[in-house]
Every structure is written in structure tokens, then in C-alpha cells.
Design a protein around this motif. Sequence first.
Motif, PDB file in Angstrom:
ATOM      1  N   UNK A  51       0.843  -1.202   0.000  1.00  0.00           N
ATOM      2  CA  UNK A  51       0.000   0.000   0.000  1.00  0.00           C
ATOM      3  C   UNK A  51       0.870   1.240   0.000  1.00  0.00           C
ATOM      4  N   UNK A  52       0.319   2.353  -0.494  1.00  0.00           N
ATOM      5  CA  UNK A  52       1.088   3.604  -0.411  1.00  0.00           C
ATOM      6  C   UNK A  52       1.416   3.919   1.044  1.00  0.00           C
ATOM      7  N   UNK A  53       2.574   4.492   1.256  1.00  0.00           N
ATOM      8  CA  UNK A  53       2.963   4.883   2.606  1.00  0.00           C
ATOM      9  C   UNK A  53       2.148   6.097   3.033  1.00  0.00           C
ATOM     10  N   UNK A  54       1.781   6.178   4.305  1.00  0.00           N
ATOM     11  CA  UNK A  54       0.996   7.325   4.774  1.00  0.00           C
ATOM     12  C   UNK A  54       1.841   8.593   4.804  1.00  0.00           C
ATOM     13  N   UNK A  55       1.169   9.712   4.799  1.00  0.00           N
ATOM     14  CA  UNK A  55       1.860  10.995   4.976  1.00  0.00           C
ATOM     15  C   UNK A  55       2.414  11.060   6.394  1.00  0.00           C
ATOM     16  N   UNK A  56       3.522  11.761   6.542  1.00  0.00           N
ATOM     17  CA  UNK A  56       4.223  11.825   7.826  1.00  0.00           C
ATOM     18  C   UNK A  56       3.308  12.263   8.958  1.00  0.00           C
ATOM     19  N   UNK A  57       2.564  13.354   8.766  1.00  0.00           N
ATOM     20  CA  UNK A  57       1.755  13.893   9.852  1.00  0.00           C
ATOM     21  C   UNK A  57       0.535  13.030  10.160  1.00  0.00           C
ATOM     22  N   UNK A  58       0.224  12.089   9.298  1.00  0.00           N
ATOM     23  CA  UNK A  58      -0.908  11.182   9.526  1.00  0.00           C
ATOM     24  C   UNK A  58      -0.446   9.779   9.916  1.00  0.00           C
ATOM     25  N   UNK A  59       0.842   9.589  10.063  1.00  0.00           N
ATOM     26  CA  UNK A  59       1.425   8.257  10.245  1.00  0.00           C
ATOM     27  C   UNK A  59       1.439   7.758  11.686  1.00  0.00           C
ATOM     28  N   UNK A  60       1.296   8.654  12.644  1.00  0.00           N
ATOM     29  CA  UNK A  60       1.437   8.272  14.045  1.00  0.00           C
ATOM     30  C   UNK A  60       2.874   8.374  14.545  1.00  0.00           C
ATOM     31  N   UNK A  61       3.807   8.714  13.666  1.00  0.00           N
ATOM     32  CA  UNK A  61       5.207   8.892  14.062  1.00  0.00           C
ATOM     33  C   UNK A  61       5.311  10.146  14.931  1.00  0.00           C
ATOM     34  N   UNK A  62       6.115  10.074  15.995  1.00  0.00           N
ATOM     35  CA  UNK A  62       6.325  11.235  16.852  1.00  0.00           C
ATOM     36  C   UNK A  62       7.818  11.539  16.943  1.00  0.00           C
ATOM     37  N   UNK A  63       8.103  12.744  17.401  1.00  0.00           N
ATOM     38  CA  UNK A  63       9.486  13.152  17.610  1.00  0.00           C
ATOM     39  C   UNK A  63      10.012  12.535  18.895  1.00  0.00           C
ATOM     40  N   UNK A  64      11.235  12.002  18.819  1.00  0.00           N
ATOM     41  CA  UNK A  64      11.938  11.563  20.020  1.00  0.00           C
ATOM     42  C   UNK A  64      13.427  11.730  19.775  1.00  0.00           C
ATOM     43  N   UNK A  65      14.059  12.506  20.633  1.00  0.00           N
ATOM     44  CA  UNK A  65      15.501  12.714  20.513  1.00  0.00           C
ATOM     45  C   UNK A  65      16.242  11.432  20.877  1.00  0.00           C
ATOM     46  N   UNK A  66      17.379  11.252  20.248  1.00  0.00           N
ATOM     47  CA  UNK A  66      18.249  10.133  20.602  1.00  0.00           C
ATOM     48  C   UNK A  66      19.105  10.551  21.792  1.00  0.00           C
ATOM     49  N   UNK A  67      19.637   9.578  22.522  1.00  0.00           N
ATOM     50  CA  UNK A  67      20.526   9.921  23.633  1.00  0.00           C
ATOM     51  C   UNK A  67      21.742  10.703  23.131  1.00  0.00           C
ATOM     52  N   UNK A  68      22.277  11.619  23.945  1.00  0.00           N
ATOM     53  CA  UNK A  68      23.471  12.365  23.532  1.00  0.00           C
ATOM     54  C   UNK A  68      24.580  11.419  23.068  1.00  0.00           C
ATOM     55  N   UNK A  69      25.159  11.731  21.930  1.00  0.00           N
ATOM     56  CA  UNK A  69      26.239  10.925  21.378  1.00  0.00           C
ATOM     57  C   UNK A  69      25.786   9.802  20.470  1.00  0.00           C
ATOM     58  N   UNK A  70      24.490   9.597  20.316  1.00  0.00           N
ATOM     59  CA  UNK A  70      23.973   8.550  19.426  1.00  0.00           C
ATOM     60  C   UNK A  70      23.284   9.206  18.240  1.00  0.00           C
ATOM     61  N   UNK A  71      23.564   8.722  17.045  1.00  0.00           N
ATOM     62  CA  UNK A  71      22.926   9.232  15.838  1.00  0.00           C
ATOM     63  C   UNK A  71      22.575   8.073  14.926  1.00  0.00           C
ATOM     64  N   UNK A  72      21.304   7.721  14.864  1.00  0.00           N
ATOM     65  CA  UNK A  72      20.810   6.725  13.917  1.00  0.00           C
ATOM     66  C   UNK A  72      19.941   7.454  12.912  1.00  0.00           C
ATOM     67  N   UNK A  73      20.278   7.346  11.646  1.00  0.00           N
ATOM     68  CA  UNK A  73      19.501   7.997  10.597  1.00  0.00           C
ATOM     69  C   UNK A  73      18.537   6.960  10.037  1.00  0.00           C
ATOM     70  N   UNK A  74      17.246   7.227  10.162  1.00  0.00           N
ATOM     71  CA  UNK A  74      16.215   6.245   9.863  1.00  0.00           C
ATOM     72  C   UNK A  74      15.459   6.599   8.581  1.00  0.00           C
ATOM     73  N   UNK A  75      15.267   5.595   7.722  1.00  0.00           N
ATOM     74  CA  UNK A  75      14.455   5.825   6.526  1.00  0.00           C
ATOM     75  C   UNK A  75      12.980   5.706   6.884  1.00  0.00           C
TER      76      UNK A  75
END
Length: 162
Positions: A51-75
Motif C-alpha cells: 500500500x502507499x505509505x501514509x503521509x508523515x503527519x498522519x502516520x502516528x510517528x512522533x518526535x523523540x531525541x536520541x541519547x546524547x552521542x547517538x545518531x541513527x539515521x532512519x528511513x
Amino acid sequence: MTKLRFCLDLPDSDPSDVAAVRRRFVPLIIALEALTATNEWHLREGIADGRPLPRLYESGICYQAEPPGQEDWLDYPTLLKIGRGDCEDLGCALTAERRVYDGLASRTVLRWKFITSAELRVGGYPESIIPREGIYLIHILSQLPDGTLEDPSKVLGMKGDY
């Protein structure tokens, strides 16, 4: 699932030398465009149970910072699976959405500011990860063709300013 790890070496720069600081972040800007382009491919292919992927603002995804010193770039598919992301994840996803779903020539942009080690201590950063001279704090946004900046991190739950 295969995970891919990038290690980028950013050149040192004097925070007062704006041109040097801009050069410092060129590798990150290139990597941001790569993540945005990857998200564009996912959106065009509709990789979510066929199925088509949902729009970001309708997806249920929320902002969450990573712990200091960690950087995971997510598709985008990974964001959908785990339901959270930070500024580069959300900024690249929104820019890709604007390009693919809306046909807009949006771009992902990087904003930066330098924070001294004293400011980091006041802000509660763990002493063990505070460099003597301080750090560059970056924030990723999506820019519309008319120059308007959109901050999906704020829309999806980030408190305060970067």
C-alpha cells in the motif's frame, strides 16, 4: 533487514569562522540528500504491505531525541515500524513527501549553532561526553520552494527550540 552504517569525518572549524563552519557540514548535507532520496524511492515504491505509505503527519510517528552521542539515521519504513524519529529522520521524510506526493521542489536544510561546554553543563548534558571546547548543535528542517521552513520535529512533539 540489513543495516547500513555511515561514518563521516567532519573537519574541525572555529565557530567564529562562518565559511569554515559551512564547509564542516558539507558531508552531512550530502548525507541528508541521500536519506531524502532514499525516502523518495520508498514513497514512490509504496513499500508498506503493498500500500502507499501514509503521509508523515498522519502516520502516528512522533518526535523523540536520541541519547546524547547517538545518531541513527532512519528511513521512512523504519520510522513507520518504530513510530519515532528525530530531526534528520523527520526532516528528510517530510522533504521526500513534499517532492513525491505534492510535486514540490522542497529541500532538506541544516541549521547549526555552537554551544560552549559551560552551556552544556548548565543544560544537564552528561559530563563524560562534553568536549572541552563545546559542540555544534544541528537541526534539520524541510524548506518549501517559496523559502518557507517547516519543522516536522516541532509538529510531531519536540519541545522548545533546537
